[in-house]
Every structure is written in structure tokens, then in C-alpha cells.
Design an enzyme around this catalytic site. Structure first.
Site, PDB file in Angstrom:
ATOM      1  N   GLU A 124       2.215   4.787  -4.328  1.00  0.00           N
ATOM      2  CA  GLU A 124       2.326   5.622  -5.661  1.00  0.00           C
ATOM      3  C   GLU A 124       3.597   6.368  -5.837  1.00  0.00           C
ATOM      4  OE1 GLU A 124      -1.322   4.468  -4.372  1.00  0.00           O
ATOM      5  OE2 GLU A 124      -0.124   5.866  -3.108  1.00  0.00           O
TER       6      GLU A 124
ATOM      7  N   ASP B  70       0.968  -1.203  -0.074  1.00  0.00           N
ATOM      8  CA  ASP B  70       0.086   0.027  -0.123  1.00  0.00           C
ATOM      9  C   ASP B  70       0.886   1.297  -0.072  1.00  0.00           C
ATOM     10  OD1 ASP B  70      -2.227   1.649   0.160  1.00  0.00           O
ATOM     11  OD2 ASP B  70      -2.654   1.407   2.338  1.00  0.00           O
TER      12      ASP B  70
END
Length: 955
Positions: A520, A517
Site C-alpha cells: 500500500e 503484498d
């Protein structure tokens, strides 16, 4: 004599100089008068001013008024366009009343004007590049281009190569790149070109004066030629930090261009899709989200389909307009297009996944139900939820923990005093037939003493962290553990580093998969907390800024100027890699490292779920669609999200069931559990501070309907596993929109409230509150209700179906043999149960199907041929099997029951393996035959026959 010669030379030289000066003055006067501008003009971006010099004459007014509204391509995509600046660019300015949105955003920081009919647009003959050489080569055609005058963006590339490479009969590559200097190119491995095809399905047409090209699908006897790409309108621009090309589309029916939240069929009425991976929950339609997939699929008016993939990982905008047409604008790299000619939508996806890699083969247990939340806080509470589900009879295979398991939110740690004995909890889960997955964030904490935290110490030792803009120190920011650094997954030692760290934790906690997670990558400190970005760099403030969130590339992520290992190539020099180029690849590279680390550590089939993705991610892991909310709209929009994921080759995909943010409601969660039971990746997950929403916690009604829906899923897992096998080996999407099966039915092109598992199962969920009916579309075919076998012969019609609160409508298409298995509460137990066959007869009493079976967890079972593949076929009054591969011999592969939908009358006799079989039942209300207690060994071929007249055995 010598003096005379000298005098003559001086005079001649003076004449030459005078002539040159005269020509220069005349040229300058002409150009200045034409442009009506005598000095550079400055235009403003949100954070810097850029000076440009006029290079194009103002177009004739007549030429501007002759451009039709739908053929206007934006010449001033930045915010605050003006007539002066527009004409300075050599473009037309007409304040059209057709525009519905203001030409400028009210936010002064917004770099992008709202997309609509442009006031400033290119004239029809806007000069760009011209062809100076064309050469036929073995692989296709190579073209050399020259730009005679600069564009209105800095650092134009004057000479370009355009290579048209004929890679396969249905795959054309068009690469446009700098002829002189090497530029950044996406460093992922793609399927290589093969022998140039003898007769490809396409041809190209190249215009030589003002360069443009067309890609044309050849006529095939049934269909006329179709122009798939036509770049004759707009303007091709190739500067250092602004690359643009436009193309006409053959249809308005376009799909893809993710990741964003929108309907499946994209809106071509002035829409913009930005690609720059960011940590932001899906709340705004069409905004850039966690992944970037510069790929689209088009359904042509003929019913044929094609796809286009732009291999570019820089920040970009993609504009759709109602011409219909598409404009690509990216701020780096090259323009590297792959055109895939299908011609069916499934074949387009197969060709795309062949190019970027097919999806991974998941372990069998991962097809079960997953339960998670942020906020269990202790092992005791985590196990309480597991046992609550078990007590309610709700199937579950995987228990997850969010960041609350970790000590101070640090990856690969746990606090025995606060959280409890994590290894013991995992051991207990395994003893009960369940599996365990925990979250791992991309950022690594720095807050510890030296030698106490291997994830950080080893990263420093191996020097594999992302560096600051000077390339000297690790770039620092803030995530959950406070100050953090980030592994550079492009570093050649990154996978070995990650394998070591994963193995150390696996030695303590026998986890079964990884949930990666914040990759990005996300930086909650937004780079103003620890390491500052170079605000003056054009990398941080490019001359064109795509419509990224908060109007800056560095918002909630790393500096664009940050250094990474994978270098740029420029004029033969090895230069440091830049996050500016590699940002969108960060999650993909982390998934690759995680997949390999699990493979090496566990020596079993890896299971990785990632938030951030890029093209080719499906080979390493799955994806959940992000931090959604507990709303009916989020429930509704989850369907196009999972369909898009499968189009991109990410087969293992699902949304957080019942919603992540905010408190759910029993009705919403009940309907969402019904739908989520048919996501490829089925996980319930919510955030801390909200109510419990596991299906056993919301009352007996939610528990009962969730149990029912999940037991159907578990019963169908052999079919779902076969679909994943098809995706892994052939590239077929697991879940798919209706038009994939019915490309000639244009009604299906816009349906994204229903979907299919493969070609057989139609899922029609309830998606709105207080609803007990669903208006479902049935394409022209024969369909059977999965629950009762009731037959429906549709001509391509909508039907109003009853949908009580405890039911999701499921229908099976005629012509299939679907393997099933008696469900248990875990796949560990259900794999021990006998099999069933569901046979759905078509109008000719035919059907077919397959069963793929292996041990469910070993590595590379298909490549090593450690699997069994059985084919089933029904002809008239018999069904028979054929064992095509017997590489996994499981004595539990027993067939006990067969159900046949669509049998017109009750048979008099049933034979199993030539022996009369008395244990069968015929339901004459729905024409369904049930054959019980068959006791057939599936890895041996068999035949079952039925007759409608009694035949005496004369033997």
C-alpha cells in the site's frame, strides 16, 4: 516659479493620498460590516490550527430557507461545524431535523463529521469562479476562469484553465488545472485522444457568470437528451490542498468508487467513500481499503449507461447524497475527468479499459485451483497438503507459500534447515504437473551483513529507495523482518533493479508467479519506530483531511513528506516527488515492475497477484480482495468485490476462499468452495494459528462437494479462457452482474447475490447458514440447468431453487455454444483431453460461441498471431464451425462429444461431416441430445446435422 510648481505637486499628491486612504477605509468598513468579522478566524484540525480570512458575505436568510433539503451541499465537511464558522464562510446554517446522524464525531481526533443532511450548506448563488475567456479549438473548447475572492482554504488558485477535449465519439475529457503553475499530475500512460469526432454522442453547456457546466447525452431517436453531469450546485473550490466539485447525477443507480466493502449498488443516502490505500482487512462497510479506483458507472433511468473517471491519485473523499448527486474532494493534483458514454454497461467498461489499459492475458494454468495458507512452515507439510488434495480427487494447479517460507521473513530467501529444500519441492511440484507461487512483500530488510542480501545491497548501490522528508536517507520502518526500507518504484532504474533481484532467486527456485503484498505500502511501525515524519508539514496535516483510517495519512504507511523519484513540476522547476501524491500508485508501480521482471526472467507469460491496486492495474496482474474473515457475511460480500474488480478492468480477482482470519466451519467452507470455484481467481487461503481448511481436511462431505464444483470449473476452463481472451483484447469483463446483460430490467440493478460468467453462465450460490434453497432471479429469457438441461422460460421472475449442501445452482442461457474439456486433476493433464460442445438452443434453434486456444503460456500469443480461433454457429438443424485463425495447430484439439439442450424432439438421424452417426442418445425427459465419439479435429471446419425424419442416403 519652480517653488510654486513644487507646492502644487505636493498639494495634488496629498489629495491623491487622501482619496486612496478614504476609499480604502470605506471599502474596509463596508466589507467588515458585511462580514461582521474584522480579523482572521482559526479552525481546528486534528493536529494543527488553520487561520482563514472571511471572504463571503453572510447570505440572506430567505435565500437559505429556499434551498430544499436534497439540494443542500456541505460547506463545512470538517468535524465540529458551528454557526459562526459556517456564516463566516458565507454559507447557510439551519439545524435541520432531517439529519439522522450527529453533526460531529464523538472522537475528538476525527477530522470528518458523519455524512448526512448538512447544517452548513452553500446558498444557491455561492460565488466561485467566473469565465473571463472562452475559445473554440480544434480539440474542443478551452475556458479561462478567475476567482475574484479567496475560498476558506489556504492558497487558492486564482486562475484556472478548463479544457473540454472531444477525444472520441463516446469519450469526453474535462481537465481543470492551474493556469500559471504546473502541478502534480498522475504519471500513468492513458489511451491517447484521436481525431476529434465529427458527431460525438455528447454536447456541453457552459455557464459564464458563476462558472458551471453540463455534459449532455444527445437524443438518439429512441431516447431523449440526458444530463450526465451538472455542476451548477455546491461550490467548485481549487486551492493548493483542497479541490472540490459537485455534480448532479441522472440516477440513484451508481456503482464503483472502490476499493471498499459494500453492496454493488451504492447507497446514495449520504454515503462517503474514501480513497487512500491502506493495510486493513475488510471489516467496516465503505471504509478505505487496499486500492483506489476513482471511477463510477451509472445506470440511467432509460437503461443506458455512462461512466466517469477522475484521474487523480491523491487522498480523496467522494460523497453521495440523495439529490442524487456526487461531490469529489481531493487534496492535491488537478481535476481531470473522463466521461465515457457507453451506452451499454459493457461498452462503458470497454471504453474505460481502453483508456487505462486492458487486462493481462493469464497463463492457462492460473485458471485452475490454488491452495495456500500462512503456516505450512515446511516443504514437507506443504507437499502433504498437495498430496491430500490429490488423494481426495480434488483438482489443483498451483501451490503457494506465505511468508513462512522465507528466512526471517526476508524476500527472496529460504532457510533449508527450518523450511526444507525449496528448490527440490518446486521441482517435484512441476513433475506432478503443478505450479508454484510464493509471497513477496514490498519492504526490504536491512538486518544483515553487507554483501549478503542482494535485494538490499543492490537497492543501496542503485540508490532507488524511498527517502525521508529531507531527501537524504532511505526512510525506515518496520514490517515482518523488523527494520525495513522500501524500493521507489517510480525511480527509472527500479524495474532493472527488481529484474536483477527476481532473476537471482529464479536461478535457484523455478517459481511460476509472484504474490506481491504489503504494498500500500504497509508499515507496521507506523513511522514512529525508526524514521519520524515532519508533523508540522501541511503535507502530513493538510487543511482538509479525508476520512482515512486513524485520522492521519501516515497511519501504518510511509510519511506523506517522503521523497520519491518521480518529481513534481512547479513553475518550471524539477522538484522531488512526494509520497503525498504517489502513495496510491505504489502498488500499481510494484505490479508493473514485477510483471516486467517475470517476463524478462522466465520468458513466459507473467502471473502477478497484488493486494494494492490503482486504475490500470489489470494490465499487470490480478488481485485478491484482502484479509477477509471466515464469516457468512464475508462470503456474501465477496461477490460485489469481484464484480467491482472486473468493472475496473481487473479480471483476475477472487477472495480468500473459506476466509483468512479465524477458524472456518465445514458448512461455511463447503458453500465457499462452491462459490470460489467460480471466482476468476480461485484460491483457498488462511492465516497461521487457524485450523487447516483445504477442502480435503474438513471431512468427506466438504471434499466431495468441492471436488464436484471444481471439476465443473475445470470442464468449463476453455470457456473461461475465452472470456479472459475477450477481456484482454476487447475489455469485456469476465464476471459481470446481471444488469450488464439485461440493462432494461431494473430488478437486476440491485442484484449482487448472483453473477454471470460472460453472457452464458448464471451462478446462484447459497450465501447463508443452514440453507438448502436459494431464491434466485432469472431475467426474461430461456435458461437451462447446467446439470440436467431442464428448461426454464422466465418472464423475469424469482424462483425458489433446491440447493442441497453438495450443490451450487448453475444455469446456462439459451443461444450459446460453450466449449468444454474433459477435466483432470491439473490443467497440465486436462489440456490433453478431448473437447466437448454444450449447445443451448434458443426459441429459433439458434446458438453461437467461440474457442480461443494457444499454448497457454507463451508471451503475446495474440499479438504474434500464435493462436487458433474457432467460431461455432447453430442454424435450425445443424451446427457448423469456421476457423478464423489457425496460428496454433494442436493435434490434441479433438471434439469427442456434443450435448444439445432444448431439442424439442428426438432426431431420427445425426450426421457428422456428412456421415451418418449412430452413437447418439436423446433424453426425452429434458429434451437433451447427446452425440458421442465424434472424433472431429477442431482446427478443421465441420458440420453436424440432425433430422427429425429419416432420410435415405441415395448415393
Amino acid at each position: 516659479m519652480t517653488a510654486m510648481k513644487l507646492t502644487v505637486r505636493v498639494v495634488l499628491m496629498m489629495f491623491v493620498i487622501l482619496g486612496v486612504v478614504t476609499l480604502y477605509v470605506s471599502y474596509t468598513a463596508y466589507y467588515s460590516s458585511t462580514l461582521k468579522v474584522k480579523q482572521p478566524v482559526t479552525y481546528r484540525t486534528p493536529f494543527r490550527d488553520i487561520k482563514i480570512t472571511a471572504v463571503h458575505p453572510k447570505p440572506p436568510e430567505k435565500a437559505c430557507h429556499s434551498v430544499e433539503t436534497q439540494l443542500k451541499f456541505d460547506c463545512h465537511p470538517e468535524n465540529f461545524p458551528t454557526k459562526e464558522m459556517c456564516e463566516y464562510r458565507g454559507c447557510c446554517w439551519i439545524a435541520t431535523p432531517a439529519r439522522k446522524k450527529p453533526i460531529s464525531s464523538p472522537d475528538p481526533l476525527d477530522s470528518q463529521a458523519p455524512v448526512d443532511v448538512p447544517y452548513c450548506f452553500y446558498p444557491g448563488n455561492y460565488s466561485a469562479y467566473r469565465v473571463i475567456n472562452t475559445e473554440k479549438v480544434f480539440t474542443g473548447t478551452e475556458v479561462l476562469l478567475k476567482r475574484d475572492s479567496p475560498s476558506y482554504y489556504p492558497k487558492d488558485i486564482q486562475y484556472l484553465n478548463v479544457n473540454f477535449n472531444y477525444e472520441t465519439p463516446t469519450r469526453l475529457r474535462i481537465k481543470i488545472y492551474d493556469s500559471v503553475a504546473n502541478r502534480y499530475e498522475v504519471p500513468i500512460v492513458l489511451d491517447p485522444a484521436r481525431q476529434p469526432p465529427h458527431d460525438p454522442a455528447y454536447r456541453i453547456h457552459i455557464q459564464n457568470d458563476t462558472f458551471h457546466f453540463k455534459v449532455i447525452r444527445k437524443a438518439d431517436g429512441k431516447h431523449n437528451e440526458t444530463v450526465l453531469m451538472d455542476t451548477s450546485l455546491g461550490a467548485m473550490i481549487f486551492s493548493d490542498q483542497f479541490l472540490q466539485i459537485s455534480s448532479l447525477l441522472p440516477s440513484h443507480n451508481i456503482y464503483g468508487l472502490g476499493q471498499h466493502r459494500s453492496h454493488l449498488n451504492l447507497n446514495t443516502s449520504w454515503s462517503r467513500f474514501t480513497m487512500w490505500n491502506r493495510d486493513h482487512f475488510p471489516i467496516e462497510e465503505d471504509a478505505n481499503l487496499y486500492g483506489s479506483h476513482p471511477f463510477y458507472l451509472v445506470m440511467e433511468d432509460s437503461g443506458l449507461s455512462h461512466g466517469v473517471f477522475l484521474l487523480n491519485s491523491n487522498a480523496m473523499d467522494v460523497i453521495l447524497q440523495p439529490t442524487p448527486a456526487i461531490t469529489w474532494r481531493t487534496i492535491g493534483g488537478v481535476l481531470d475527468f473522463y466521461i465515457l458514454l457507453g451506452p451499454t454497461p459493457i461498452e462503458v467498461v470497454q471504453q474505460y479499459t481502453q483508456l487505462v489499459s486492458r487486462s493481462f492475458m493469464p497463463p492457462y494454468w492460473s485458471l485452475g485451483y490454488h491452495q495456500c495458507r500462512w503456516g505450512y512452515n515446511t516443504t514437507s507439510r506443504t507437499l502433504d497438503v498437495v498430496h491430500r488434495l490429490r488423494k481426495a480427487g480434488i483438482p489443483q494447479d498451483v501451490q503457494w507459500n506465505d511468508m513462512d517460507y522465507a528466512n526471517n521473513y526476508m524476500d527472496f530467501t529460504y532457510d533449508p534447515e527450518k523450511f526444507g529444500d525449496l528448490p527440490a519441492m518446486v521441482t517435484q511440484l512441476h513433475s506432478e504437473g503443478l505450479h508454484y507461487i510464493m509471497i513477496v512483500d514490498a519492504a526490504i530488510s536491512t538486518a544483515h551483513t553487507k554483501g549478503s542480501y542482494p535485494a538490499y545491497d543492490l537497492a543501496i548501490e542503485k540508490d532507488i529507495l524511498v527517502k525521508d522528508g529531507f531527501g537524504k536517507q532511505p526512510i525506515k520502518g518496520k514490517v515482518w523482518p523488523n527494520e525495513t526500507v522500501w524500493p521507489d518504484w517510480s525511480h527509472p532504474d527500479a524495474t532493472d533493479y527488481w529484474t536483477h533481484v527476481v532473476s537471482l532467486f529464479y536461478d535457484k527456485v523455478k517459481f511460476d508467479g509472484m504474490w506481491i503484498d504489503m504494498n500500500e505500502p504497509s508499515n507496521l511501525g507506523n513511522n514512529d519506530s525508526v524514521t519520524l515524519c515532519d508533523f508540522n508539514s501541511t503535507l502530513e496535516n493538510p487543511p482538509y483531511l479525508p476520512a482515512v483510517a486513524n485520522y492521519t495519512l501516515r497511519f501504518m504507511t510511509l510519511c506523506a513528506t517522503a521523497h520519491q523519484s518521480l518529481g513534481r513540476r512547479d513553475k518550471g522547476l524539477d522538484l522531488p516527488g512526494l509520497h503525498y501524491d504517489l502513495h496510491n500508485l505504489y502498488g500499481l508501480m510494484m505490479a508493473q515492475a514485477s510483471y516486467k521482471a517475470l517476463e524478462r526472467s522466465r520468458e513466459l507469460r507473467p502471473f502477478v497477484i497484488s493486494r494494492s491496486t490503482y486504475a490500470g492495474h489489470g494490465q499487470y496482474g490480478g488481485h485478491w480482495t484482502g484479509d477477509n474473515s471466515a464469516t457468512w457475511h464475508d462470503l456474501r460480500m465477496s461477490i460485489p468485490a469481484i464484480l467491482n474488480g472486473n468493472m475496473y478492468g481487473i479480471s483476475m480477482i477472487g477472495a480468500d476462499i473459506c476466509g483468512f482470519h479465524s477458524d472456518t466451519t465445514p458448512e461455511l467452507c463447503q458453500r465457499w468452495m462452491q462459490l470460489g470455484a467460480f471466482y476468476p481467481f480461485s484460491r483457498n487461503h488462511n492465516e497461521q494459528g487457524t485450523i487447516d481448511q483445504d477442502p480435503a481436511s474438513l471431512g468427506p462431505g466438504v471434499a466431495a462437494s468441492s471436488r464436484r464444483a471444481l471439476l465443473i470449473r475445470y470442464k468449463l476452463l476453455p470457456y473461461l479462457y475465452w472470456l479472459f481472451y475477450r477481456s484482454h483484447v476487447y475489455g469485456d469483463p469476465v464476471v459481470r452482474p446481471l444488469f450488464f446483460k439485461y440493462p432494461q430490467d431494473q430488478i437486476t440493478y440491485r442484484i449482487d447475490s448472483q453473477f454471470m460468467w460472460g453472457d452464458a453462465l448464471l451462478i446462484s450460490p447459497v450465501l447463508t447458514q443452514d440453507t438448502t434453497h436459494v431464491n434466485a432471479y432469472f431475467p426474461r429469457d430461456t435458461w437451462y440447468c447446467l446439470y440436467s438441461g431442464k428448461r426454464r422460460d422466465s418472464l423475469g421472475e424469482y424462483y425458489n431453487l433446491a440447493a442441497p449442501l453438495d450443490i451450487i445452482n448453475l444455469h446456462v442461457r439459451a443461444g450459446h455454444v460453450i466449449p468444454q474439456q474433459e477435466p483432470s486433476l491439473t490443467t497440465t493433464e486436462s489440456r490433453k483431453n478431448p473437447f466437448k460442445l454444450l449447445v443451448t438452443l434458443d426459441e429459433f434453434s439458434h446458438s453461437s460461441g467461440e474457442l480461443y486456444w494457444d499454448d497457454g503460456e507463451s508471451l503475446n500469443t495474440h499479438d504474434r498471431k500464435l493462436y487458433t480461433l474457432i467460431r461455432f454457429k447453430t442454424l435450425k438443424n445443424k451446427i457448423y464451425s469456421r476457423v478464423d485463425m489457425l496460428g496454433y495447430k494442436d493435434d490434441l484439439l479433438k471434439l469427442e462429444q456434443m450435448t444439445v439442450f432444448g431439442m424439442a424432439q428426438k432426431p431420427k438421424q445425426v450426421k457428422v461431416k456428412s456421415n451418418l452417426h449412430d452413437d447418439f442418445y436423446y433424453d426425452d425427459s429434458h429434451n437433451v441430445l447427446y452425440v458421442n465419439k465424434m472424433n472431429i479435429t477442431l482446427y478443421e471446419a465441420f458440420v453436424v446435422t440432425w433430422t427429425f425424419t429419416e432420410i435415405k442416403d441415395l448415393s
